[in-house]
Design a protein around this motif. Structure first.
Motif, PDB file in Angstrom:
ATOM      1  N   TRP A 171      -0.725 -21.230  22.945  1.00 46.60           N
ATOM      2  CA  TRP A 171      -1.263 -22.526  23.381  1.00 46.60           C
ATOM      3  C   TRP A 171      -2.598 -22.829  22.715  1.00 46.60           C
ATOM      4  N   SER A 172      -3.447 -21.823  22.544  1.00 47.27           N
ATOM      5  CA  SER A 172      -4.765 -22.059  21.937  1.00 47.27           C
ATOM      6  C   SER A 172      -4.628 -22.490  20.483  1.00 47.27           C
ATOM      7  N   GLU A 173      -3.675 -21.915  19.774  1.00 46.02           N
ATOM      8  CA  GLU A 173      -3.419 -22.344  18.398  1.00 46.02           C
ATOM      9  C   GLU A 173      -2.888 -23.774  18.364  1.00 46.02           C
ATOM     10  N   HIS A 174      -1.935 -24.091  19.255  1.00 45.04           N
ATOM     11  CA  HIS A 174      -1.398 -25.447  19.327  1.00 45.04           C
ATOM     12  C   HIS A 174      -2.504 -26.469  19.580  1.00 45.04           C
ATOM     13  N   TRP A 175      -3.428 -26.113  20.439  1.00 48.28           N
ATOM     14  CA  TRP A 175      -4.495 -27.044  20.801  1.00 48.28           C
ATOM     15  C   TRP A 175      -5.515 -27.217  19.681  1.00 48.28           C
ATOM     16  N   LEU A 176      -6.023 -26.090  19.159  1.00 49.34           N
ATOM     17  CA  LEU A 176      -7.258 -26.120  18.375  1.00 49.34           C
ATOM     18  C   LEU A 176      -7.083 -26.140  16.859  1.00 49.34           C
ATOM     19  N   ILE A 177      -6.061 -25.489  16.318  1.00 48.47           N
ATOM     20  CA  ILE A 177      -5.905 -25.458  14.861  1.00 48.47           C
ATOM     21  C   ILE A 177      -5.721 -26.861  14.275  1.00 48.47           C
ATOM     22  N   PRO A 178      -4.932 -27.749  14.909  1.00 49.26           N
ATOM     23  CA  PRO A 178      -4.791 -29.104  14.344  1.00 49.26           C
ATOM     24  C   PRO A 178      -6.069 -29.931  14.369  1.00 49.26           C
ATOM     25  N   VAL A 257       0.749 -21.038   6.572  1.00 51.77           N
ATOM     26  CA  VAL A 257      -0.088 -19.919   6.972  1.00 51.77           C
ATOM     27  C   VAL A 257      -0.201 -19.916   8.493  1.00 51.77           C
ATOM     28  N   ARG A 258      -0.261 -18.746   9.064  1.00 55.06           N
ATOM     29  CA  ARG A 258      -0.687 -18.620  10.451  1.00 55.06           C
ATOM     30  C   ARG A 258      -2.084 -18.037  10.426  1.00 55.06           C
ATOM     31  N   MET A 259      -3.049 -18.884  10.681  1.00 51.59           N
ATOM     32  CA  MET A 259      -4.448 -18.525  10.486  1.00 51.59           C
ATOM     33  C   MET A 259      -4.947 -17.521  11.520  1.00 51.59           C
ATOM     34  N   TYR A 260      -4.689 -17.805  12.787  1.00 46.39           N
ATOM     35  CA  TYR A 260      -5.131 -16.933  13.867  1.00 46.39           C
ATOM     36  C   TYR A 260      -3.964 -16.668  14.816  1.00 46.39           C
ATOM     37  N   GLU A 261      -4.069 -15.589  15.575  1.00 52.43           N
ATOM     38  CA  GLU A 261      -3.040 -15.238  16.536  1.00 52.43           C
ATOM     39  C   GLU A 261      -3.681 -15.035  17.907  1.00 52.43           C
ATOM     40  N   GLY A 262      -3.442 -15.979  18.802  1.00 56.57           N
ATOM     41  CA  GLY A 262      -3.927 -15.847  20.162  1.00 56.57           C
ATOM     42  C   GLY A 262      -5.312 -16.424  20.376  1.00 56.57           C
ATOM     43  N   ALA A 263      -5.661 -16.580  21.663  1.00 53.17           N
ATOM     44  CA  ALA A 263      -6.895 -17.265  22.040  1.00 53.17           C
ATOM     45  C   ALA A 263      -8.147 -16.547  21.545  1.00 53.17           C
ATOM     46  N   ALA A 264      -8.166 -15.227  21.598  1.00 49.50           N
ATOM     47  CA  ALA A 264      -9.364 -14.488  21.184  1.00 49.50           C
ATOM     48  C   ALA A 264      -9.650 -14.689  19.705  1.00 49.50           C
ATOM     49  N   GLN A 265      -8.616 -14.589  18.868  1.00 51.40           N
ATOM     50  CA  GLN A 265      -8.813 -14.805  17.434  1.00 51.40           C
ATOM     51  C   GLN A 265      -9.193 -16.245  17.132  1.00 51.40           C
ATOM     52  N   VAL A 266      -8.565 -17.196  17.815  1.00 50.62           N
ATOM     53  CA  VAL A 266      -8.889 -18.602  17.580  1.00 50.62           C
ATOM     54  C   VAL A 266     -10.364 -18.853  17.888  1.00 50.62           C
ATOM     55  N   ALA A 267     -10.816 -18.373  19.032  1.00 50.94           N
ATOM     56  CA  ALA A 267     -12.210 -18.598  19.423  1.00 50.94           C
ATOM     57  C   ALA A 267     -13.171 -17.940  18.435  1.00 50.94           C
ATOM     58  N   ARG A 328      -3.475 -37.738  16.789  1.00 44.29           N
ATOM     59  CA  ARG A 328      -2.901 -36.398  16.965  1.00 44.29           C
ATOM     60  C   ARG A 328      -1.378 -36.448  16.911  1.00 44.29           C
ATOM     61  N   LEU A 329      -0.777 -37.486  17.489  1.00 42.59           N
ATOM     62  CA  LEU A 329       0.672 -37.625  17.444  1.00 42.59           C
ATOM     63  C   LEU A 329       1.141 -37.914  16.015  1.00 42.59           C
ATOM     64  N   ARG A 336       3.982 -31.438  10.757  1.00 41.62           N
ATOM     65  CA  ARG A 336       4.825 -30.503  11.504  1.00 41.62           C
ATOM     66  C   ARG A 336       3.989 -29.619  12.436  1.00 41.62           C
ATOM     67  N   GLN A 337       3.087 -30.274  13.168  1.00 47.07           N
ATOM     68  CA  GLN A 337       2.254 -29.587  14.138  1.00 47.07           C
ATOM     69  C   GLN A 337       2.915 -29.618  15.515  1.00 47.07           C
ATOM     70  N   SER A 338       2.309 -28.927  16.437  1.00 42.45           N
ATOM     71  CA  SER A 338       2.841 -28.820  17.800  1.00 42.45           C
ATOM     72  C   SER A 338       2.703 -30.137  18.560  1.00 42.45           C
ATOM     73  N   TRP A 339       3.798 -30.620  19.143  1.00 49.02           N
ATOM     74  CA  TRP A 339       3.729 -31.805  19.991  1.00 49.02           C
ATOM     75  C   TRP A 339       2.986 -31.488  21.283  1.00 49.02           C
ATOM     76  N   PHE A 340       3.165 -30.275  21.788  1.00 50.63           N
ATOM     77  CA  PHE A 340       2.427 -29.859  22.980  1.00 50.63           C
ATOM     78  C   PHE A 340       0.924 -29.949  22.720  1.00 50.63           C
ATOM     79  N   GLY A 341       0.484 -29.454  21.574  1.00 58.14           N
ATOM     80  CA  GLY A 341      -0.928 -29.531  21.238  1.00 58.14           C
ATOM     81  C   GLY A 341      -1.413 -30.955  21.113  1.00 58.14           C
ATOM     82  N   ALA A 342      -0.565 -31.826  20.543  1.00 52.69           N
ATOM     83  CA  ALA A 342      -0.951 -33.226  20.371  1.00 52.69           C
ATOM     84  C   ALA A 342      -1.146 -33.911  21.714  1.00 52.69           C
TER      85      ALA A 342
END
Length: 376
Positions: A171-178, A257-267, A328-329, A336-342
């Motif tokens: 979820w953190s990647e969906h929210w913040l990476i875009p 690319v998958r830049m980060y994995e999980g909330a701790a890495q994203v932060a 965001r949408l 091809r980003q996450s709709w949940f994140g958008a």
């Protein structure tokens, strides 16, 4: 008061929406419309990959790179004092394909960031006319390097950077990476960037850069940004400071690319270089107003207007909420980003701004975020 806030929210939401509409074709069309099959010349490209404890990703990175088409390719990997099997994996590729070379990184000198020193060593080992720097978790499409090399030449650029497709899972990647695309396309005037060599207009993605060896030397090499953690901004800025043009394009079809994995890495990933981006005293307040004003403010005004039965303010704020959501949408569909994140734009933006303030606080208190065992 509530009506005034509704109008302010509408204006703050209109800005990134209008910028998105203007910037999207400028960002996407140049690469989409480039036909490398019509090009006769095959540019020589040294693909340079710094690798520190990358055993989970380096094999996939190399396999993707080695099927690159329409270029004369060499691949150089620098093992940056890895404590896992990174070097052994790369060595197995060296034995199978003479285009792959492994070099061992030297000890990190004082005043250097680890990645920048690794890239500097890689560039010294390169033999081709073009230098492409990628992270070890990037997977290139087979035409990516050819397209970027021809785009560089066709537009008389010193440096071009592409934003790969960002793979997100948590979820953190969906929210913040875009948020990278939202800020780039919502607030940077791309047309002006391409017309002026102003360093303040520098933008890029540190995951994928391509330059010529000559332009790289003119820009001062990675020596010019030796203590930086944010090559995505600082390397294009070095080129522009040297009078060379840089550009940034959509790389959704060029790499992933998958830049980060999980909330701790994203932060931690966002915190480690934020002080060279938005989390600066001269920028953070402005961007806090811009970002919260197109996300949290409209929703807050909707609630306040509904409670106080101010229907005009409610209508204006509701339009602002929709306008604030559209970029965001739009990006979710195009990149091809996450709709949940958008659809979680409001909490995502709020969290992103909070991390910028945390990064500024870290800087003021002299705290540095450790990344891959290093604080530099």
């Amino acid at each position: 008061m509530i009506l005034a806030l509704a109008c302010l929210a509408l204006l703050l939401c209109a800005l990134p929406l209008l910028m998105f509409v203007k910037n999207m074709p400028l960002f996407c069309d140049p690469i989409e419309q480039l036909d490398v099959q019509a090009k006769q010349h095959q540019p020589g490209v040294s693909l340079l990959i710094p690798a520190r404890d990358e055993q989970a990703s380096i094999a996939d990175c190399l396999q993707a790179a080695l099927v690159s088409e329409a270029i004369d390719l060499e691949v150089i990997v620098l093992d940056d004092n890895s404590e896992d099997q990174t070097a052994a994996i790369v060595e197995s590729f060296c034995q199978q394909d003479e285009r792959v070379h492994l070099i061992q990184g030297q000890g990190l000198p004082d005043g250097w960031n680890g990645k920048q020193y690794a890239c500097s060593q890689l560039a010294q080992a390169a033999s081709k006319d073009h230098l492409a720097f990628i992270d070890a978790d990037v997977r290139l499409a087979n035409n990516a390097l050819a397209k970027l090399a021809h785009y560089l030449a066709d537009n008389d650029l010193g440096l071009v950077s592409a934003f790969p497709r960002q793979i997100t899972a948590s979820w953190s990647e969906h929210w913040l990476i875009p948020m990278m695309h939202f800020i780039l396309l919502g607030y940077l005037p791309l047309q002006r960037m391409r017309q002026m060599a102003d360093p303040s207009l520098a933008a890029g993605c540190g995951q994928l850069f391509l330059t010529t060896a000559e332009a790289y030397r003119q820009a001062g090499t990675h020596q010019a940004i030796r203590n930086s953690r944010h090559d995505g901004i600082m390397l294009p800025r070095a080129y522009r400071s040297a009078g060379l043009m840089s550009d940034v394009v959509d790389g959704t079809a060029l790499a992933e690319v998958r830049m980060y994995e999980g909330a701790a890495q994203v932060a931690r990933g966002l915190l480690k270089n934020a002080s060279e981006g938005i989390a600066q005293p001269k920028l953070i307040l402005v961007f806090s107003v811009l970002l919260l004003g197109c996300s949290l403010l409209p929703l807050g005004v909707v609630i306040a207007a509904a409670i106080t039965h101010q229907w005009l303010a409610l209508a204006i704020a509701a339009v602002a909420v929709i306008m604030g959501q559209v970029p965001r949408l739009y990006a979710a569909g195009k990149f091809r980003q996450s709709w949940f994140g958008a659809f979680c734009h409001v909490p995502a933006t709020t969290m992103f701004v909070a991390l910028q303030w945390q990064a500024l606080l870290n800087q003021l208190m002299g705290r540095k975020v450790t990344w891959r065992g290093r604080s530099t």
